[in-house]
Design a protein around this motif. Structure first.
Motif, mmCIF file in Angstrom:
data_model
loop_
_atom_site.group_PDB
_atom_site.id
_atom_site.type_symbol
_atom_site.label_atom_id
_atom_site.label_comp_id
_atom_site.label_asym_id
_atom_site.label_seq_id
_atom_site.Cartn_x
_atom_site.Cartn_y
_atom_site.Cartn_z
ATOM 1 N N ARG A 224 0.798 -1.224 0.000
ATOM 2 C CA ARG A 224 0.000 0.000 0.000
ATOM 3 C C ARG A 224 0.837 1.282 0.000
ATOM 4 O O ARG A 224 0.409 2.306 -0.532
ATOM 5 C CB ARG A 224 -0.953 0.020 1.201
ATOM 6 C CG ARG A 224 -2.015 -1.080 1.163
ATOM 7 C CD ARG A 224 -3.066 -0.860 2.239
ATOM 8 N NE ARG A 224 -4.068 -1.904 2.246
ATOM 9 C CZ ARG A 224 -5.141 -1.925 1.461
ATOM 10 N NH1 ARG A 224 -5.332 -0.949 0.591
ATOM 11 N NH2 ARG A 224 -6.011 -2.917 1.549
ATOM 12 N N TYR A 270 -1.855 3.365 -1.722
ATOM 13 C CA TYR A 270 -2.733 2.652 -2.650
ATOM 14 C C TYR A 270 -3.861 1.983 -1.865
ATOM 15 O O TYR A 270 -3.617 1.091 -1.056
ATOM 16 C CB TYR A 270 -1.946 1.589 -3.418
ATOM 17 C CG TYR A 270 -0.996 2.148 -4.453
ATOM 18 C CD1 TYR A 270 -1.424 2.392 -5.753
ATOM 19 C CD2 TYR A 270 0.331 2.435 -4.127
ATOM 20 C CE1 TYR A 270 -0.566 2.900 -6.711
ATOM 21 C CE2 TYR A 270 1.196 2.947 -5.070
ATOM 22 C CZ TYR A 270 0.743 3.178 -6.363
ATOM 23 O OH TYR A 270 1.604 3.690 -7.306
ATOM 24 N N PHE A 276 -5.669 5.511 -5.527
ATOM 25 C CA PHE A 276 -4.503 5.918 -4.745
ATOM 26 C C PHE A 276 -4.616 7.397 -4.378
ATOM 27 O O PHE A 276 -5.403 8.154 -4.954
ATOM 28 C CB PHE A 276 -3.218 5.693 -5.560
ATOM 29 C CG PHE A 276 -3.309 6.180 -6.977
ATOM 30 C CD1 PHE A 276 -3.056 7.509 -7.306
ATOM 31 C CD2 PHE A 276 -3.658 5.299 -7.996
ATOM 32 C CE1 PHE A 276 -3.150 7.958 -8.606
ATOM 33 C CE2 PHE A 276 -3.759 5.748 -9.310
ATOM 34 C CZ PHE A 276 -3.504 7.085 -9.610
#
Length: 310
Positions: A224, A270, A276
């Motif tokens: 992420r 993300y 995002f």
């Protein structure tokens, strides 16, 4: 007639889409470290804040000036590698701020291109002339500043300079790269027709061209989070500085060394590969030794974004 006219247009659009798709998904990198972002259409909302500081020192003249903070909101539309962004400055509608700024960025696989230009009438601060200090108000001065950077990325197979800033690529594993290239910074300060009569008509101008080298790194924390930093010092190999006061030109020189420092920090979060958000900051600072005459310029911008690809 409509059917015959429509077919060539449809074929042209289909051919263009196929060409852009072929370019977008061309693999000239290590897919274990880098991948293309999914989808061919991107939508992004931006919010930006920027500013500039200028310091001049010359023959019986000293100035320390700052422009107003400039905020913009914008929307971006992407189609494969093509991007169009439309921005507006909310304060310009009220008539308070007519500063102008344009930024251009282009990050192909091996190179980094960044160009920014700012024209401002909001520079304000103290100016000292012959021992007398005057607090300059907004509108008294016209300031201009141009920054241009061109760098080569040595480790383009494993490192994507694009991924923290525009998300056409995704960095899958942490990687860094040495950078080498050229940087230019030029600026001027000139008195306008609103300057009081007891202050001389003056113009400060400085130009610097440098050779630079530095390092950039993308740190993939997990699936992420992506963090980025890059620092590129540039040694000035050519300068052209002068001051003009009441029509008289004063040629100046700069002591060696003079360094232009370019730095970036950024992060992307993300939600998933297609959604995002993030922010990044860019700063350009000229660092040089004291001389009889000098003009030092600092420029920065902070941008926040939310985007998706479909």
């Amino acid at each position: 007639m409509g059917a015959f006219a429509g077919n060539p247009v449809k074929r042209l659009l289909t051919s263009a889409d196929s060409l852009l798709r072929k370019i977008y998904y061309k693999v000239n990198y290590d897919t274990a470290y880098i991948s293309r972002s999914p989808g061919k259409i991107g939508l992004k909302a931006w919010g930006s804040v920027s500013g500039a500081n200028l310091r001049a020192h010359g023959d019986k003249v000293k100035a320390r000036l700052s422009t107003d903070l400039r905020g913009t909101v914008s929307l971006e539309f992407d189609y494969y590698d093509l991007a169009v962004e439309v921005a507006t400055n909310p304060t310009s509608f009220s008539g308070r701020n007519h500063d102008f700024e344009i930024n251009f960025s282009f990050y192909p696989r091996h190179f980094v291109f960044d160009i920014s230009y700012q024209k401002a009438k909001t520079a304000a601060g103290p100016i000292t002339h012959d021992g007398k200090t005057v607090d300059v108000d907004r509108g008294w001065l016209d300031t201009k500043m141009l920054n241009a950077d061109i760098y080569y990325t040595f480790n383009s197979r494993h490192f994507s300079y694009d991924s923290p800033f525009y998300q056409f690529y995704m960095q899958k594993k942490s990687a860094g790269s040495w950078l080498a290239g050229l940087s230019y910074q030029g600026g001027s300060i000139r008195t306008s027709g609103k300057i009081p009569d007891d202050i001389p008509d003056s113009r400060f101008r400085a130009q610097h061209l440098g050779l630079g080298g530095g390092y950039a790194y993308n740190y993939v924390v997990n699936r992420r989070w992506l963090l980025h930093y890059s620092v590129v010092p540039n040694l000035m190999v050519w300068t052209n500085n002068n001051i003009e006061k009441d029509g008289e030109k004063i040629k100046t020189s700069t002591k060696f060394p003079t360094v232009l420092l370019n730095g970036r920090l950024g992060t992307v979060y993300y939600f998933n590969p297609s959604h995002f958000m993030g922010l990044y900051a860019v700063g350009n600072t000229l660092l040089k030794r004291k001389t009889k005459t000098e003009l030092i310029e600092n420029k920065w911008i902070v941008r926040m974004f939310y985007g998706m690809r479909i």
